[in-house]
Design a protein around this motif. Structure first.
Motif, PDB file in Angstrom:
ATOM      1  N   LYS A 348     -25.404 -25.033   9.765  1.00 15.31           N
ATOM      2  CA  LYS A 348     -26.328 -25.015   9.075  1.00 15.31           C
ATOM      3  C   LYS A 348     -25.731 -25.990   7.854  1.00 15.31           C
ATOM      4  O   LYS A 348     -26.892 -25.923   7.364  1.00 15.31           O
ATOM      5  CB  LYS A 348     -26.316 -23.387   8.762  1.00 15.31           C
ATOM      6  CG  LYS A 348     -24.730 -22.776   7.617  1.00 15.31           C
ATOM      7  CD  LYS A 348     -26.370 -21.260   7.327  1.00 15.31           C
ATOM      8  CE  LYS A 348     -25.363 -20.373   5.923  1.00 15.31           C
ATOM      9  NZ  LYS A 348     -24.927 -21.430   4.056  1.00 15.31           N
ATOM     10  N   ASP A 349     -24.634 -26.108   7.461  1.00 19.17           N
ATOM     11  CA  ASP A 349     -24.041 -26.996   6.212  1.00 19.17           C
ATOM     12  C   ASP A 349     -23.981 -28.818   6.558  1.00 19.17           C
ATOM     13  O   ASP A 349     -24.076 -29.220   5.421  1.00 19.17           O
ATOM     14  CB  ASP A 349     -23.004 -26.289   5.877  1.00 19.17           C
ATOM     15  CG  ASP A 349     -23.150 -25.355   5.031  1.00 19.17           C
ATOM     16  OD1 ASP A 349     -23.897 -25.238   3.766  1.00 19.17           O
ATOM     17  OD2 ASP A 349     -21.848 -24.392   4.601  1.00 19.17           O
ATOM     18  N   ILE A 350     -24.715 -28.855   7.724  1.00 22.23           N
ATOM     19  CA  ILE A 350     -25.209 -30.194   7.406  1.00 22.23           C
ATOM     20  C   ILE A 350     -25.424 -31.106   6.700  1.00 22.23           C
ATOM     21  O   ILE A 350     -25.010 -32.982   6.709  1.00 22.23           O
ATOM     22  CB  ILE A 350     -25.379 -30.228   9.332  1.00 22.23           C
ATOM     23  CG1 ILE A 350     -25.652 -31.492   9.765  1.00 22.23           C
ATOM     24  CG2 ILE A 350     -27.033 -30.462   9.181  1.00 22.23           C
ATOM     25  CD1 ILE A 350     -25.724 -31.926  11.653  1.00 22.23           C
ATOM     26  N   PRO A 397     -31.170 -25.681   7.838  1.00 21.30           N
ATOM     27  CA  PRO A 397     -32.576 -25.595   8.851  1.00 21.30           C
ATOM     28  C   PRO A 397     -32.865 -24.474   9.655  1.00 21.30           C
ATOM     29  O   PRO A 397     -34.065 -24.492  10.152  1.00 21.30           O
ATOM     30  CB  PRO A 397     -31.650 -26.670   9.758  1.00 21.30           C
ATOM     31  CG  PRO A 397     -30.765 -27.613   9.015  1.00 21.30           C
ATOM     32  CD  PRO A 397     -30.016 -26.236   8.194  1.00 21.30           C
ATOM     33  N   GLY A 398     -32.521 -23.528   9.977  1.00 19.77           N
ATOM     34  CA  GLY A 398     -32.839 -22.676  11.036  1.00 19.77           C
ATOM     35  C   GLY A 398     -32.513 -22.232  12.110  1.00 19.77           C
ATOM     36  O   GLY A 398     -32.258 -21.865  13.444  1.00 19.77           O
ATOM     37  N   LYS A 401     -32.093 -26.844  17.045  1.00 21.45           N
ATOM     38  CA  LYS A 401     -33.145 -28.488  17.073  1.00 21.45           C
ATOM     39  C   LYS A 401     -33.357 -29.161  15.925  1.00 21.45           C
ATOM     40  O   LYS A 401     -33.815 -29.511  16.330  1.00 21.45           O
ATOM     41  CB  LYS A 401     -34.521 -27.121  17.527  1.00 21.45           C
ATOM     42  CG  LYS A 401     -35.018 -27.591  17.434  1.00 21.45           C
ATOM     43  CD  LYS A 401     -36.615 -27.623  18.381  1.00 21.45           C
ATOM     44  CE  LYS A 401     -37.678 -27.856  18.945  1.00 21.45           C
ATOM     45  NZ  LYS A 401     -38.554 -27.064  19.221  1.00 21.45           N
ATOM     46  N   TYR A 402     -32.859 -28.369  14.875  1.00 21.92           N
ATOM     47  CA  TYR A 402     -33.434 -29.320  13.419  1.00 21.92           C
ATOM     48  C   TYR A 402     -32.776 -29.689  13.183  1.00 21.92           C
ATOM     49  O   TYR A 402     -32.926 -30.127  11.885  1.00 21.92           O
ATOM     50  CB  TYR A 402     -34.019 -28.233  12.483  1.00 21.92           C
ATOM     51  CG  TYR A 402     -35.772 -27.615  13.026  1.00 21.92           C
ATOM     52  CD1 TYR A 402     -36.219 -28.080  14.147  1.00 21.92           C
ATOM     53  CD2 TYR A 402     -35.543 -26.081  13.201  1.00 21.92           C
ATOM     54  CE1 TYR A 402     -37.878 -27.689  14.671  1.00 21.92           C
ATOM     55  CE2 TYR A 402     -36.761 -25.781  14.095  1.00 21.92           C
ATOM     56  CZ  TYR A 402     -37.522 -26.049  14.966  1.00 21.92           C
ATOM     57  OH  TYR A 402     -39.006 -25.932  15.439  1.00 21.92           O
ATOM     58  N   ILE A 403     -31.389 -30.112  13.010  1.00 25.31           N
ATOM     59  CA  ILE A 403     -30.247 -30.167  12.260  1.00 25.31           C
ATOM     60  C   ILE A 403     -29.862 -31.745  12.127  1.00 25.31           C
ATOM     61  O   ILE A 403     -29.663 -31.951  10.915  1.00 25.31           O
ATOM     62  CB  ILE A 403     -28.792 -29.899  13.110  1.00 25.31           C
ATOM     63  CG1 ILE A 403     -28.598 -29.768  14.410  1.00 25.31           C
ATOM     64  CG2 ILE A 403     -28.624 -28.554  13.019  1.00 25.31           C
ATOM     65  CD1 ILE A 403     -26.293 -29.656  14.144  1.00 25.31           C
ATOM     66  N   PHE A 404     -30.592 -32.503  13.185  1.00 26.07           N
ATOM     67  CA  PHE A 404     -30.781 -33.811  12.725  1.00 26.07           C
ATOM     68  C   PHE A 404     -32.446 -34.250  11.952  1.00 26.07           C
ATOM     69  O   PHE A 404     -32.633 -35.263  13.337  1.00 26.07           O
ATOM     70  CB  PHE A 404     -30.917 -34.323  14.299  1.00 26.07           C
ATOM     71  CG  PHE A 404     -29.065 -34.629  14.948  1.00 26.07           C
ATOM     72  CD1 PHE A 404     -27.708 -34.216  13.725  1.00 26.07           C
ATOM     73  CD2 PHE A 404     -29.337 -33.772  15.956  1.00 26.07           C
ATOM     74  CE1 PHE A 404     -26.692 -34.412  14.162  1.00 26.07           C
ATOM     75  CE2 PHE A 404     -27.765 -33.428  16.478  1.00 26.07           C
ATOM     76  CZ  PHE A 404     -26.573 -33.297  15.458  1.00 26.07           C
ATOM     77  N   GLY A 405     -33.587 -33.026  12.042  1.00 26.45           N
ATOM     78  CA  GLY A 405     -34.332 -33.995  10.987  1.00 26.45           C
ATOM     79  C   GLY A 405     -34.546 -34.101   9.734  1.00 26.45           C
ATOM     80  O   GLY A 405     -33.276 -34.776   9.790  1.00 26.45           O
TER      81      GLY A 405
END
Length: 478
Positions: A348-350, A397-398, A401-405
């Motif tokens: 989540k800290d990406i 990001p939740g 699925k969303y870590i590369f958005g």
């Protein structure tokens, strides 16, 4: 990523004179304990099947830390068959009756722990469960050897992109973020467990196998070529590579003594050449901003892999699916500080990876005749409140699925720009260097970064960072 997306004291059991007075059952029990291997425990509990990451619950494992991977691989390009042997040197972090390794899609032909055969089973499609003959005592250094074979295939990430050992028309593009390492070697595959690596990779003559770190040698015999690579600095499993292809290669050493190895698919060579020539100057520029380059090797792997759709900051040697532009080169090499040397504790800290690397692009352009970072910020901030940029907070990001958005990359960079405006350039660049130095070869969290920023600047920047990293929707901007 940039995408269109020491030893433990040995324990022996010695019978003192008082032990003679022990009852027979107690003597038997003591002798049984003495028969166990030095360093073993007579009891223990299983290691956890995951590292506890909220986004990828089965990634990584509990009960041990890997210190070193020694990987011996043989890959046949035509049949896409891989034979492997992995020797992991690790330390038990608890009394350990059994433990898991992450491995998916390959057949295991044998497992030993400290030279003794160990039972092994698979679970949940990606967990290799290893039970040694004797439990391992907390603090015991042990060695596990796994032999395996099969046709490695990539996994599909929550966002639909391929990840791991990805076959190409002339070999394999190997990029593991966030969970693909398990497709080609057994590992403790979470960023919290970093280790050093040796790679011995054999491929058909005419092909090149490129891994991390320094090339220790290569030799050809009987139609096969073997490459030996060594990565001396700690590395997370997702940053390992063993990319195979028909490459043009070059080697040189920078003025700072960094050994550079570039491997380029001939189909991408003409377009890649002018960008790769800038690598030494990019590394020099980034070293001035972020502190000394954290590794002894650098370089690039430019493959022709049109179906992949991204580049990745594989440690010391980013891998590109095609000829990179200059922004991408800057981005992936900034990751050598932010993401590779200073690694995540949870996915989540990406933003600590991607926001920093994206802001490095802004800074490079600002200092090399392009748009100022403020102009780039303003253009992004002008996007309406319903734009995807504001869809979720970059600090959490939740889901995977969303870590590369876009929010992670662009709004993460915007958070750094707002920090820069609040504390001034002198303090801001001091913060960047202090972050890279304080956590070199280790890990960091957003909370730790916030505390460091406040200490270095003398300002309470916690509320500002909270707004830009954790609040929903479009933040207010002064």
């Amino acid at each position: 990523m940039r995408s269109p997306r020491r030893s433990a004291a040995r324990r022996t059991t010695v019978l003192s004179r008082e032990a003679v007075l022990l009852t027979v059952p107690a003597v038997v029990a003591a002798l049984l304990g003495a028969a166990a291997p030095a360093g073993s425990a007579t009891s223990g509990k299983p290691g956890a099947p995951g590292a506890g990451d909220a986004y990828f619950p089965l990634s990584g494992n509990g009960g041990y830390d890997v210190r070193h991977y020694d990987l011996t691989l043989r890959y046949d390009v035509a049949s896409r068959h891989l034979d492997g042997k992995a020797v992991l040197t690790a330390r038990a972090t608890q009394d350990l009756s059994r433990f898991d390794l992450d491995l998916k899609g390959l057949s295991v032909t044998g497992v030993t722990v400290d030279g003794g055969a160990a039972r092994h089973t698979t679970r949940d499609g990606q967990e290799l469960v290893v039970t040694p003959r004797h439990a391992l005592r907390k603090g015991h250094d042990f060695r596990v050897t796994v032999t395996y074979r099969g046709t490695p295939k990539p996994v599909s990430d929550p966002d639909g992109s391929p990840d791991g050992w990805i076959p190409t028309d002339d070999g394999a593009f190997v990029a593991n973020e966030p969970q693909g390492a398990m497709t080609w070697f057994p590992s403790n595959s979470h960023p919290t467990d970093k280790a050093t690596y040796d790679f011995t990779v054999t491929v058909p003559k005419g092909y090149t196998a490129v891994a991390n770190g320094v090339l220790r040698g290569q030799s050809t015999a009987h139609g096969l070529t073997t490459f030996r690579w060594h990565e001396a600095e700690p590395m997370a499993a997702y940053l390992a590579t063993s990319t195979v292809g028909k490459f043009q290669t070059e080697q040189y050493t920078t003025r700072d003594g960094v050994k550079v190895y570039n491997a380029v698919d001939p189909r991408e060579a003409k377009k890649a050449a002018p960008v790769l020539k800038k690598l030494p100057s990019v590394l020099e520029w980034e070293s001035k901003l972020f502190g000394p380059y954290p590794f002894r090797a650098a370089g690039s792997i430019v493959d022709h892999a049109p179906d992949v759709g991204y580049a990745l900051e594989t440690q010391t040697r980013p891998v590109y699916d095609s000829a990179p532009d200059l922004d991408t080169l800057v981005h992936e090499n900034a990751h050598q500080w932010f993401g590779d040397s200073v690694s995540l504790t949870s996915w989540k800290d990406i933003w600590l990876n991607e926001g920093f690397a994206s802001y490095a692009e802004w800074l490079y352009n600002e200092q090399h005749g392009g748009d100022s970072a403020q102009k780039t910020f303003d253009a992004l901030y002008a996007r309406p409140a319903k734009d995807a940029l504001w869809a979720y907070p970059p600090g959490d990001p939740g889901s995977g699925k969303y870590i590369f958005g876009d929010p992670v990359y662009e709004r993460g960079a915007m958070a750094l720009h707002e920090l820069r405006r609040a504390v001034g350039d002198k303090a801001f660049f001091r913060i960047l260097r202090a972050w890279a130095a304080a956590h070199r070869d280790g890990h960091g969290t957003t909370a730790e970064f916030t505390r460091l920023a406040q200490r270095e600047s003398g300002k309470d920047v916690g509320p500002l960072l909270h707004t830009w990293l954790y609040t929903k929707g479009k933040p207010a901007h002064a």
